[in-house]
Design a protein around this motif. Structure first.
Motif, PDB file in Angstrom:
ATOM      1  N   THR A 173      28.178 -10.033  60.790  1.00 34.82           N
ATOM      2  CA  THR A 173      26.509  -9.048  60.951  1.00 34.82           C
ATOM      3  C   THR A 173      27.920  -7.313  61.706  1.00 34.82           C
ATOM      4  O   THR A 173      27.595  -6.871  61.281  1.00 34.82           O
ATOM      5  CB  THR A 173      25.922  -9.039  62.440  1.00 34.82           C
ATOM      6  N   HIS A 174      29.356  -8.130  61.845  1.00 32.83           N
ATOM      7  CA  HIS A 174      29.419  -6.682  62.066  1.00 32.83           C
ATOM      8  C   HIS A 174      30.127  -6.313  60.795  1.00 32.83           C
ATOM      9  O   HIS A 174      30.006  -4.619  61.019  1.00 32.83           O
ATOM     10  CB  HIS A 174      31.389  -7.019  62.834  1.00 32.83           C
ATOM     11  N   TRP A 175      30.026  -6.195  60.045  1.00 32.21           N
ATOM     12  CA  TRP A 175      30.850  -5.915  58.122  1.00 32.21           C
ATOM     13  C   TRP A 175      29.336  -5.411  57.743  1.00 32.21           C
ATOM     14  O   TRP A 175      28.806  -4.052  57.155  1.00 32.21           O
ATOM     15  CB  TRP A 175      31.328  -6.955  57.424  1.00 32.21           C
ATOM     16  N   ALA A 176      28.204  -6.197  58.281  1.00 32.33           N
ATOM     17  CA  ALA A 176      26.686  -6.337  57.769  1.00 32.33           C
ATOM     18  C   ALA A 176      26.278  -4.279  58.162  1.00 32.33           C
ATOM     19  O   ALA A 176      25.578  -3.607  57.785  1.00 32.33           O
ATOM     20  CB  ALA A 176      25.889  -7.161  58.101  1.00 32.33           C
ATOM     21  N   ALA A 177      26.779  -4.191  59.691  1.00 33.08           N
ATOM     22  CA  ALA A 177      26.328  -3.257  60.576  1.00 33.08           C
ATOM     23  C   ALA A 177      26.905  -1.741  59.700  1.00 33.08           C
ATOM     24  O   ALA A 177      26.659  -0.928  59.700  1.00 33.08           O
ATOM     25  CB  ALA A 177      26.178  -3.224  61.490  1.00 33.08           C
ATOM     26  N   ALA A 178      28.137  -2.437  59.655  1.00 35.58           N
ATOM     27  CA  ALA A 178      28.943  -0.980  58.973  1.00 35.58           C
ATOM     28  C   ALA A 178      28.519  -1.011  57.656  1.00 35.58           C
ATOM     29  O   ALA A 178      28.874   0.459  57.578  1.00 35.58           O
ATOM     30  CB  ALA A 178      30.337  -2.115  59.115  1.00 35.58           C
ATOM     31  N   ALA A 179      28.545  -1.686  57.029  1.00 37.26           N
ATOM     32  CA  ALA A 179      27.717  -0.577  55.757  1.00 37.26           C
ATOM     33  C   ALA A 179      26.756  -0.513  55.886  1.00 37.26           C
ATOM     34  O   ALA A 179      26.299   0.529  55.192  1.00 37.26           O
ATOM     35  CB  ALA A 179      27.745  -2.262  54.511  1.00 37.26           C
ATOM     36  N   VAL A 180      25.554  -0.978  56.935  1.00 34.69           N
ATOM     37  CA  VAL A 180      23.969   0.035  56.209  1.00 34.69           C
ATOM     38  C   VAL A 180      24.526   1.548  57.223  1.00 34.69           C
ATOM     39  O   VAL A 180      23.704   2.349  57.274  1.00 34.69           O
ATOM     40  CB  VAL A 180      23.318  -0.992  57.710  1.00 34.69           C
ATOM     41  N   GLY A 181      25.463   1.225  58.128  1.00 31.78           N
ATOM     42  CA  GLY A 181      25.703   2.090  59.290  1.00 31.78           C
ATOM     43  C   GLY A 181      25.953   3.860  57.494  1.00 31.78           C
ATOM     44  O   GLY A 181      25.910   4.861  58.102  1.00 31.78           O
ATOM     45  N   VAL A 182      26.989   3.481  56.846  1.00 28.37           N
ATOM     46  CA  VAL A 182      27.776   3.990  56.438  1.00 28.37           C
ATOM     47  C   VAL A 182      26.786   4.563  55.138  1.00 28.37           C
ATOM     48  O   VAL A 182      26.202   5.862  54.843  1.00 28.37           O
ATOM     49  CB  VAL A 182      28.731   3.213  55.986  1.00 28.37           C
ATOM     50  N   ILE A 183      26.159   3.888  54.751  1.00 31.91           N
ATOM     51  CA  ILE A 183      24.937   4.191  53.470  1.00 31.91           C
ATOM     52  C   ILE A 183      23.811   4.479  53.882  1.00 31.91           C
ATOM     53  O   ILE A 183      23.601   5.619  53.689  1.00 31.91           O
ATOM     54  CB  ILE A 183      23.915   1.952  53.124  1.00 31.91           C
ATOM     55  N   MET A 184      23.671   4.562  55.332  1.00 32.44           N
ATOM     56  CA  MET A 184      22.706   5.384  55.925  1.00 32.44           C
ATOM     57  C   MET A 184      23.344   6.730  55.857  1.00 32.44           C
ATOM     58  O   MET A 184      21.960   7.761  56.196  1.00 32.44           O
ATOM     59  CB  MET A 184      21.639   4.887  57.009  1.00 32.44           C
ATOM     60  N   LEU A 185      23.602   6.882  56.529  1.00 35.35           N
ATOM     61  CA  LEU A 185      24.778   8.625  56.271  1.00 35.35           C
ATOM     62  C   LEU A 185      24.717   9.149  55.657  1.00 35.35           C
ATOM     63  O   LEU A 185      24.604  10.355  55.268  1.00 35.35           O
ATOM     64  CB  LEU A 185      25.787   8.333  57.846  1.00 35.35           C
ATOM     65  N   GLY A 186      25.490   8.031  54.243  1.00 37.50           N
ATOM     66  CA  GLY A 186      25.222   8.747  53.195  1.00 37.50           C
ATOM     67  C   GLY A 186      24.042   9.512  52.744  1.00 37.50           C
ATOM     68  O   GLY A 186      24.067  10.348  51.940  1.00 37.50           O
ATOM     69  N   THR A 187      23.255   9.160  52.182  1.00 39.04           N
ATOM     70  CA  THR A 187      22.192   8.770  52.150  1.00 39.04           C
ATOM     71  C   THR A 187      21.325   9.689  52.549  1.00 39.04           C
ATOM     72  O   THR A 187      20.819  11.281  51.878  1.00 39.04           O
ATOM     73  CB  THR A 187      21.160   7.495  52.173  1.00 39.04           C
ATOM     74  N   ALA A 188      21.146   9.861  53.997  1.00 37.07           N
ATOM     75  CA  ALA A 188      20.607  11.055  55.328  1.00 37.07           C
ATOM     76  C   ALA A 188      21.443  12.406  54.711  1.00 37.07           C
ATOM     77  O   ALA A 188      20.749  13.610  54.291  1.00 37.07           O
ATOM     78  CB  ALA A 188      21.112  10.929  56.202  1.00 37.07           C
ATOM     79  N   ALA A 189      22.906  12.409  54.468  1.00 36.13           N
ATOM     80  CA  ALA A 189      23.687  13.858  54.037  1.00 36.13           C
ATOM     81  C   ALA A 189      23.651  13.908  52.989  1.00 36.13           C
ATOM     82  O   ALA A 189      23.536  14.921  52.191  1.00 36.13           O
ATOM     83  CB  ALA A 189      24.942  13.055  53.870  1.00 36.13           C
ATOM     84  N   MET A 190      23.295  13.810  51.511  1.00 33.79           N
ATOM     85  CA  MET A 190      23.062  13.659  50.162  1.00 33.79           C
ATOM     86  C   MET A 190      21.738  13.749  49.833  1.00 33.79           C
ATOM     87  O   MET A 190      20.800  14.906  49.028  1.00 33.79           O
ATOM     88  CB  MET A 190      23.323  12.650  48.907  1.00 33.79           C
ATOM     89  N   GLY A 191      21.097  13.389  50.655  1.00 31.22           N
ATOM     90  CA  GLY A 191      19.175  13.234  50.865  1.00 31.22           C
ATOM     91  C   GLY A 191      18.811  12.624  49.454  1.00 31.22           C
ATOM     92  O   GLY A 191      17.903  13.315  48.871  1.00 31.22           O
ATOM     93  N   PHE A 192      19.195  11.997  49.153  1.00 29.22           N
ATOM     94  CA  PHE A 192      19.302  11.003  47.879  1.00 29.22           C
ATOM     95  C   PHE A 192      19.037   9.882  47.904  1.00 29.22           C
ATOM     96  O   PHE A 192      20.357   9.129  48.794  1.00 29.22           O
ATOM     97  CB  PHE A 192      20.092  11.286  46.803  1.00 29.22           C
ATOM     98  N   CYS A 193      18.163   9.189  47.799  1.00 29.52           N
ATOM     99  CA  CYS A 193      18.281   7.255  47.778  1.00 29.52           C
ATOM    100  C   CYS A 193      18.511   7.119  46.668  1.00 29.52           C
ATOM    101  O   CYS A 193      17.175   6.821  45.895  1.00 29.52           O
ATOM    102  CB  CYS A 193      17.311   6.703  49.277  1.00 29.52           C
ATOM    103  N   PRO A 194      19.651   5.725  46.270  1.00 31.40           N
ATOM    104  CA  PRO A 194      19.137   5.310  45.159  1.00 31.40           C
ATOM    105  C   PRO A 194      18.008   3.913  44.680  1.00 31.40           C
ATOM    106  O   PRO A 194      17.190   4.305  44.106  1.00 31.40           O
ATOM    107  CB  PRO A 194      20.491   5.050  44.710  1.00 31.40           C
ATOM    108  N   LEU A 195      17.724   3.284  45.845  1.00 31.03           N
ATOM    109  CA  LEU A 195      16.629   2.358  45.871  1.00 31.03           C
ATOM    110  C   LEU A 195      15.435   3.321  45.559  1.00 31.03           C
ATOM    111  O   LEU A 195      14.294   3.076  45.273  1.00 31.03           O
ATOM    112  CB  LEU A 195      17.121   1.939  47.019  1.00 31.03           C
ATOM    113  N   TYR A 196      15.156   4.390  46.663  1.00 27.42           N
ATOM    114  CA  TYR A 196      13.668   5.128  46.339  1.00 27.42           C
ATOM    115  C   TYR A 196      13.574   5.422  44.684  1.00 27.42           C
ATOM    116  O   TYR A 196      12.773   5.562  44.243  1.00 27.42           O
ATOM    117  CB  TYR A 196      14.177   6.434  46.987  1.00 27.42           C
ATOM    118  N   ARG A 197      14.714   5.832  43.917  1.00 29.83           N
ATOM    119  CA  ARG A 197      14.449   6.132  42.985  1.00 29.83           C
ATOM    120  C   ARG A 197      13.911   5.032  41.673  1.00 29.83           C
ATOM    121  O   ARG A 197      13.427   5.696  40.841  1.00 29.83           O
ATOM    122  CB  ARG A 197      16.196   7.237  42.749  1.00 29.83           C
TER     123      ARG A 197
END
Length: 67
Positions: free
Chosen positions: A34-58
């Motif tokens: 869960t340590h690694w999963a939470a880190a991945a979620v955090g990085v992905i969430m910050l990345g999509t927030a910064a870019m304003g683009f979510c590939p899953l939404y697309r």
């Protein structure tokens, strides 16, 4: 690659990303895989927030951006 994440969505993603990374690296809320999963979620969430683009939404056709 146009924006598909609106301002409210971006703010929530940023908060969730920061909390996940703080939980991993500062507070020690997670252990094991869960340590690694939470880190991945955090990085992905910050990345999509910064870019304003979510590939899953697309993929599923969601657009929360009004512009």
């Amino acid at each position: 690659m146009g924006k598909n994440v609106g301002n409210v969505d971006r703010s929530l993603r940023a908060v969730i990303g920061i909390l996940a990374l703080l939980g991993v690296f500062v507070f020690g809320w997670f252990t094991g895989w869960t340590h690694w999963a939470a880190a991945a979620v955090g990085v992905i969430m910050l990345g999509t927030a910064a870019m304003g683009f979510c590939p899953l939404y697309r993929l599923v056709g969601i657009n929360t951006c009004r512009i």
